[in-house]
Design an enzyme around this catalytic site. Structure first.
Site, PDB file in Angstrom:
ATOM      1  N   SER A  77       0.976  -1.192   0.070  1.00 58.27           N
ATOM      2  CA  SER A  77       0.048  -0.031   0.086  1.00 58.27           C
ATOM      3  C   SER A  77       0.695   1.119   0.059  1.00 58.27           C
ATOM      4  O   SER A  77       1.955   1.118   0.622  1.00 58.27           O
ATOM      5  CB  SER A  77      -0.907  -0.132   1.438  1.00 58.27           C
ATOM      6  OG  SER A  77      -1.568   1.330   1.548  1.00 58.27           O
ATOM      7  N   TYR A  88      -1.914   0.545  10.414  1.00 57.16           N
ATOM      8  CA  TYR A  88      -1.927  -0.242   8.975  1.00 57.16           C
ATOM      9  C   TYR A  88      -0.451   0.176   8.486  1.00 57.16           C
ATOM     10  O   TYR A  88       0.001  -0.804   7.866  1.00 57.16           O
ATOM     11  CB  TYR A  88      -2.805   1.097   8.327  1.00 57.16           C
ATOM     12  CG  TYR A  88      -3.247   0.749   6.668  1.00 57.16           C
ATOM     13  CD1 TYR A  88      -2.831  -0.080   6.235  1.00 57.16           C
ATOM     14  CD2 TYR A  88      -4.147   1.681   6.073  1.00 57.16           C
ATOM     15  CE1 TYR A  88      -3.259  -0.578   4.858  1.00 57.16           C
ATOM     16  CE2 TYR A  88      -4.706   1.104   4.919  1.00 57.16           C
ATOM     17  CZ  TYR A  88      -3.987   0.135   4.315  1.00 57.16           C
ATOM     18  OH  TYR A  88      -4.334  -0.334   2.895  1.00 57.16           O
ATOM     19  N   LYS A 116       2.064  -2.829   6.906  1.00 57.43           N
ATOM     20  CA  LYS A 116       2.457  -2.844   5.353  1.00 57.43           C
ATOM     21  C   LYS A 116       4.115  -2.630   5.427  1.00 57.43           C
ATOM     22  O   LYS A 116       4.527  -3.248   4.607  1.00 57.43           O
ATOM     23  CB  LYS A 116       1.633  -1.909   4.840  1.00 57.43           C
ATOM     24  CG  LYS A 116       0.221  -1.992   4.301  1.00 57.43           C
ATOM     25  CD  LYS A 116      -0.050  -3.267   3.566  1.00 57.43           C
ATOM     26  CE  LYS A 116      -1.216  -3.453   3.032  1.00 57.43           C
ATOM     27  NZ  LYS A 116      -1.645  -4.588   2.323  1.00 57.43           N
TER      28      LYS A 116
END
Length: 373
Positions: free
Chosen positions: A256, A269, A273
């Site tokens: 991402s 998040y 990632k």
């Protein structure tokens, strides 16, 4: 019903499966009968992939009407080339864009190297859903691969498998929970028993992490996010590694653009990632001597149903058209548009293919210039 959307090469949108929309630039759309246009090679035969025109098609769940766009016309699929609004001898002809290639044999246009870069290979894709997962499956199939599709929802798997079959490739849907060891082993066994080999693995399964500040986050929620977003990718790669090594295979981790920024509430998040990126790089070092490449694709915005719904919600909150939210967002990107699932999937196809045979341990950003890396 299936429709084909036509425009110059900067065309951005297509109709969703559940709702027809105006093309933002007001160009013409055609609906083509009751059958899947299928056959990616049709684009090469008519030459439209090589220059001025971009064509997309998708299934509709209701007929189009006068309110769906500036012009809607139903015709036979085979009649479409002669009815294109941009069709002329200088642009699109029997020999492709620019007409028949009459140059000497040694100087003719090269064939498209991307026609079938995955021909007769087998690619396993986890996290097959209606957005990027579907795009990965269809683009791998269009590139010549048979695909093993893994997801928890049987209905979703069946729908994507049907679309893959319409492209002339085999789809093996496997209902699987990538966080469950027995389910993971069943996925590996099914892939090998059904297809006899595995050449590529795309770790696309994703669970939304808690979107809250790290100083307040619940650690159990962090662990749950890591289970799907990092550890499942590691375990699937471990289990498929012997089969991948037999065929000089390739692994692609779907990462991402969160890697490129630090914003409040995105902490977990980004942790997940960043861990996935470190995992991919370390696996590249470990598996490289066995002939297996491991790379990552980091999308930014993905113009699919989830993002469309989010933009619509933002638009309602502000009392403006959803198109305005899109335009304002796109204005911050170099290409002034948002990437679509197929465009991100094509990056994964490239990394899976022999075209990327000397590339490993790398992360390819697909974000229309939102971030530079």
């Amino acid at each position: 019903m299936w429709y084909v959307s036509l425009d110059y090469i900067n065309h951005q949108t297509s109709l969703t499966a559940d709702q027809a929309r105006h093309d933002p630039d007001g160009k013409i759309r055609y609906v083509i009968g009751e059958r899947d246009p299928g056959l990616a090679n049709w684009l090469e035969r008519t030459g439209h992939r090589r220059g001025y025109l971009q064509i997309r098609w998708q299934r509709l769940t209701r007929p189009l009407g006068p309110g769906d766009g500036p012009e809607v016309e139903v015709m036979r699929f085979e009649d479409l080339p002669s009815r294109l609004p941009y069709h002329d001898r200088q642009r699109v002809g029997p020999g492709g864009v620019g007409g028949q290639d009459r140059r000497p044999a040694g100087r003719r246009r090269p064939k498209d190297a991307g026609l079938m870069p995955l021909k007769d290979r087998v690619v396993v894709i986890s996290g097959v859903g209606p957005g990027l997962g579907r795009g990965l499956a269809l683009r791998c199939a269009a590139a010549g691969a048979d695909v093993v599709l893994a997801a928890r929802g049987e209905e979703r798997l069946a729908a994507v498998a049907e679309e893959v079959a319409a492209l002339g490739r085999r789809a093996v849907p496997v209902r699987a929970d990538v966080t469950d060891e027995a389910s993971r082993r069943r996925l590996v066994a099914t892939a090998l028993e059904t297809c006899g080999r595995v050449d590529g693995l795309v770790n696309n399964a994703f669970a939304m992490p808690p979107m809250t500040d790290l100083v307040d986050v619940d650690l159990d929620a962090v662990r749950a996010a890591f289970e799907t977003n990092v550890l499942a990718a590691l375990r699937l790669t471990q289990l498929f590694a012997p089969a991948l090594a037999e065929n000089a295979g390739s692994v692609v981790m779907i990462n991402s653009a969160v890697l490129r920024h630090s914003r409040r509430t995105f902490g977990v998040y980004k942790m997940a990632k960043a861990s996935l990126l470190a995992l991919a790089q370390s696996l590249a070092t470990e598996l490289g001597p066995r002939g297996v490449r491991v790379n990552s694709v980091a999308p930014g915005y993905i113009w699919a149903d989830n993002l469309k719904r989010y933009f619509e919600a933002l638009a309602r909150r502000r009392g403006v058209p959803a198109r305005q939210v899109y335009d304002e967002t796109a204005a911050t990107l170099d290409l002034r548009r948002l990437p679509e699932p197929d465009e991100i999937a094509d990056a994964a196809v490239f990394l899976l293919s022999p075209l990327a045979r000397a590339i490993t341990g790398q992360c390819l950003d697909v974000n229309c210039g939102e971030w530079h890396h």
